[in-house]
Design a protein around this motif. Structure first.
Motif, PDB file in Angstrom:
ATOM      1  N   UNK A 145       0.830  -1.199   0.000  1.00 12.87           N
ATOM      2  CA  UNK A 145       0.000   0.000   0.000  1.00 12.87           C
ATOM      3  C   UNK A 145       0.871   1.258   0.000  1.00 12.87           C
ATOM      4  N   UNK A 146       0.220   2.428  -0.141  1.00 12.92           N
ATOM      5  CA  UNK A 146       0.936   3.694  -0.144  1.00 12.92           C
ATOM      6  C   UNK A 146       0.725   4.410   1.189  1.00 12.92           C
ATOM      7  N   UNK A 147       1.771   5.028   1.734  1.00 14.89           N
ATOM      8  CA  UNK A 147       1.594   5.808   2.964  1.00 14.89           C
ATOM      9  C   UNK A 147       0.647   6.986   2.735  1.00 14.89           C
ATOM     10  N   UNK A 148      -0.051   7.374   3.811  1.00 19.54           N
ATOM     11  CA  UNK A 148      -0.906   8.546   3.755  1.00 19.54           C
ATOM     12  C   UNK A 148      -2.067   8.413   2.797  1.00 19.54           C
ATOM     13  N   UNK A 149      -2.651   7.209   2.680  1.00 14.80           N
ATOM     14  CA  UNK A 149      -3.733   6.967   1.721  1.00 14.80           C
ATOM     15  C   UNK A 149      -4.914   6.304   2.417  1.00 14.80           C
ATOM     16  N   UNK A 150      -6.120   6.720   2.031  1.00 18.38           N
ATOM     17  CA  UNK A 150      -7.330   6.126   2.566  1.00 18.38           C
ATOM     18  C   UNK A 150      -7.698   4.896   1.740  1.00 18.38           C
ATOM     19  N   UNK A 151      -7.888   3.760   2.389  1.00 24.66           N
ATOM     20  CA  UNK A 151      -8.274   2.524   1.711  1.00 24.66           C
ATOM     21  C   UNK A 151      -9.582   2.000   2.300  1.00 24.66           C
ATOM     22  N   UNK A 152     -10.426   1.448   1.427  1.00 26.02           N
ATOM     23  CA  UNK A 152     -11.677   0.827   1.844  1.00 26.02           C
ATOM     24  C   UNK A 152     -11.630  -0.658   1.495  1.00 26.02           C
ATOM     25  N   UNK A 153     -11.822  -1.517   2.492  1.00 25.23           N
ATOM     26  CA  UNK A 153     -11.730  -2.961   2.292  1.00 25.23           C
ATOM     27  C   UNK A 153     -13.066  -3.630   2.605  1.00 25.23           C
ATOM     28  N   UNK A 154     -13.381  -4.660   1.837  1.00 26.32           N
ATOM     29  CA  UNK A 154     -14.489  -5.561   2.123  1.00 26.32           C
ATOM     30  C   UNK A 154     -14.003  -6.989   1.924  1.00 26.32           C
ATOM     31  N   UNK A 155     -14.769  -7.948   2.437  1.00 25.67           N
ATOM     32  CA  UNK A 155     -14.404  -9.362   2.328  1.00 25.67           C
ATOM     33  C   UNK A 155     -15.609 -10.139   1.809  1.00 25.67           C
ATOM     34  N   UNK A 156     -15.357 -11.102   0.929  1.00 25.96           N
ATOM     35  CA  UNK A 156     -16.394 -12.004   0.447  1.00 25.96           C
ATOM     36  C   UNK A 156     -15.945 -13.444   0.682  1.00 25.96           C
ATOM     37  N   UNK A 158     -17.587 -21.761  -6.808  1.00 23.43           N
ATOM     38  CA  UNK A 158     -17.324 -20.368  -7.210  1.00 23.43           C
ATOM     39  C   UNK A 158     -18.470 -19.425  -6.854  1.00 23.43           C
ATOM     40  N   UNK A 159     -19.372 -19.842  -5.993  1.00 24.57           N
ATOM     41  CA  UNK A 159     -20.398 -18.917  -5.507  1.00 24.57           C
ATOM     42  C   UNK A 159     -19.769 -17.973  -4.495  1.00 24.57           C
ATOM     43  N   UNK A 160     -20.018 -16.679  -4.648  1.00 25.68           N
ATOM     44  CA  UNK A 160     -19.474 -15.672  -3.731  1.00 25.68           C
ATOM     45  C   UNK A 160     -20.585 -15.073  -2.885  1.00 25.68           C
ATOM     46  N   UNK A 161     -20.240 -14.767  -1.668  1.00 26.44           N
ATOM     47  CA  UNK A 161     -21.197 -14.148  -0.752  1.00 26.44           C
ATOM     48  C   UNK A 161     -21.391 -12.679  -1.103  1.00 26.44           C
ATOM     49  N   UNK A 162     -22.401 -12.041  -0.514  1.00 29.06           N
ATOM     50  CA  UNK A 162     -22.474 -10.578  -0.610  1.00 29.06           C
ATOM     51  C   UNK A 162     -21.262  -9.946   0.075  1.00 29.06           C
ATOM     52  N   UNK A 163     -21.023  -8.661  -0.193  1.00 30.58           N
ATOM     53  CA  UNK A 163     -19.931  -7.947   0.465  1.00 30.58           C
ATOM     54  C   UNK A 163     -20.148  -7.906   1.974  1.00 30.58           C
ATOM     55  N   UNK A 164     -19.066  -7.983   2.707  1.00 28.59           N
ATOM     56  CA  UNK A 164     -19.113  -7.721   4.138  1.00 28.59           C
ATOM     57  C   UNK A 164     -19.312  -6.223   4.358  1.00 28.59           C
ATOM     58  N   UNK A 165     -19.413  -5.846   5.619  1.00 25.23           N
ATOM     59  CA  UNK A 165     -19.334  -4.413   5.906  1.00 25.23           C
ATOM     60  C   UNK A 165     -17.981  -3.889   5.436  1.00 25.23           C
ATOM     61  N   UNK A 166     -17.923  -2.631   5.104  1.00 22.21           N
ATOM     62  CA  UNK A 166     -16.659  -2.041   4.667  1.00 22.21           C
ATOM     63  C   UNK A 166     -15.907  -1.481   5.867  1.00 22.21           C
ATOM     64  N   UNK A 167     -14.590  -1.462   5.771  1.00 23.96           N
ATOM     65  CA  UNK A 167     -13.759  -0.870   6.808  1.00 23.96           C
ATOM     66  C   UNK A 167     -12.789   0.091   6.128  1.00 23.96           C
ATOM     67  N   UNK A 168     -12.720   1.323   6.638  1.00 26.10           N
ATOM     68  CA  UNK A 168     -11.834   2.357   6.093  1.00 26.10           C
ATOM     69  C   UNK A 168     -10.581   2.430   6.947  1.00 26.10           C
ATOM     70  N   UNK A 169      -9.428   2.380   6.287  1.00 26.05           N
ATOM     71  CA  UNK A 169      -8.151   2.472   6.986  1.00 26.05           C
ATOM     72  C   UNK A 169      -7.271   3.493   6.274  1.00 26.05           C
TER      73      UNK A 169
END
Length: 318
Positions: A185-196, A202-213
């Motif tokens: 990742x890059x320093x000083x950057x806002x990232x939004x992550x989700x998990x499936x 190959x069936x994927x779940x809906x997105x999890x809640x998002x987390x901002x870091x």
């Protein structure tokens, strides 16, 4: 017959010798270091996720080559250190290795092999796993974060978890894991992550809640402070309502650029007196229900440049 002066011959010979030495010095015959940390994890009955650590080279690594049982199956740029290998057979053992390449075409040695066995296929399985819950995260450094979550469930079993940064899959771990470390990742950057969660079919779940870091800034770099914060996106009838807090710039922020699905969509401009505190904007949408939108903003700073992006929000039209 007159002979040319001897010094001229010596000067010419010296010039040729220097040119030859310079050519030899410019040649790069040193291969990159052999990649380490190679792992292979089954993502489904027909796919495997291969990852490795960054290699090093005196001139710089320009690419990586991934091999399956000694046969090259993928070539990637030097900025990539993971790949999904698809089209595999269920219940089959595979072995993967990686080599690094530099600009001169020198190849590193072959990495240690990473072995994996794909799970059995689940025929006629059309049921998605449940979504992972309570995704949380922490920054480890300016270039890495760690995510954790509660496990998902599936009628045939979760085989893997896919980590998404905005709309791009950046990491995969096995279905027995409930944490992942994301690097590069890059320093000083806002990232939004989700998990499936994903199953063998190959069936994927809906997105999890998002987390901002926000990764810590490098010394003297305050670029993350130029990003809008607290972005909310709410689906309304005929539109999407946005609310956010403009960055503190020492002067009124009169202009924001709205990015939709990774592309600039519109510029939101206020007149002489922009709103104080929370800003709002309603985006009209006419697409059919089920359409997915990814939304983020950035502000125009007093010096005329665009600031950093806000965290991203994803909504689905009802």
């Amino acid at each position: 017959m007159q002979r040319p002066p001897a010094p001229a011959v010596l000067v010419c010979s010296a010039a040729l010798l220097l040119a030859a030495c310079a050519t030899r010095e410019a040649e790069d015959d040193r291969p990159p270091m052999t990649p380490s940390g190679v792992t292979a994890q089954a993502g489904s009955a027909t796919s495997v996720h291969v990852m490795w650590d960054r290699s090093a080279d005196d001139k710089g690594v320009t690419g990586y080559e991934v091999y399956r049982a000694g046969t090259k199956v993928m070539t990637l740029p030097g900025t990539k250190r993971m790949v999904d290998i698809d089209g595999l057979a269920p219940r089959t053992a595979y072995s993967f290795t990686v080599r690094a390449r530099d600009a001169a075409g020198n190849l590193s040695g072959t990495s240690a092999a990473a072995s994996v066995t794909t799970p059995s296929a689940a025929p006629d399985d059309h049921r998605d796993p449940t979504r992972p819950e309570r995704v949380e995260g922490r920054t480890d450094s300016g270039t890495s974060v760690t995510l954790t979550w509660q496990p998902a469930t599936d009628d045939t079993g979760v085989t893997s978890y896919d980590v998404y940064q905005e709309d791009s899959r950046v990491h995969t771990v096995t279905g027995t894991r409930t944490s992942a470390r994301v690097t590069g990742l890059r320093p000083g950057t806002v990232y939004t992550f989700t998990v499936r969660a994903r199953d063998a079919a190959e069936n994927s779940s809906p997105d999890s809640n998002s987390v901002d870091l926000t990764t810590p800034s490098a010394p003297g770099d305050d670029s993350a402070n130029t990003a809008p914060t607290d972005l909310e996106a709410t689906v309304r009838k005929g539109g999407i309502e946005l609310r956010w807090t403009p960055p503190e710039t020492g002067a009124p922020v009169r202009e924001h650029q709205l990015h939709l699905n990774g592309r600039p969509a519109t510029t939101i401009v206020w007149g002489a007196q922009p709103p104080a505190g929370t800003a709002t904007y309603t985006m009209t949408v006419t697409d059919e229900p089920g359409t997915r939108y990814s939304i983020k903003l950035r502000a125009r700073l007093p010096d005329g440049k665009w600031g950093a992006f806000s965290a991203q929000r994803t909504v689905v039209v009802r």
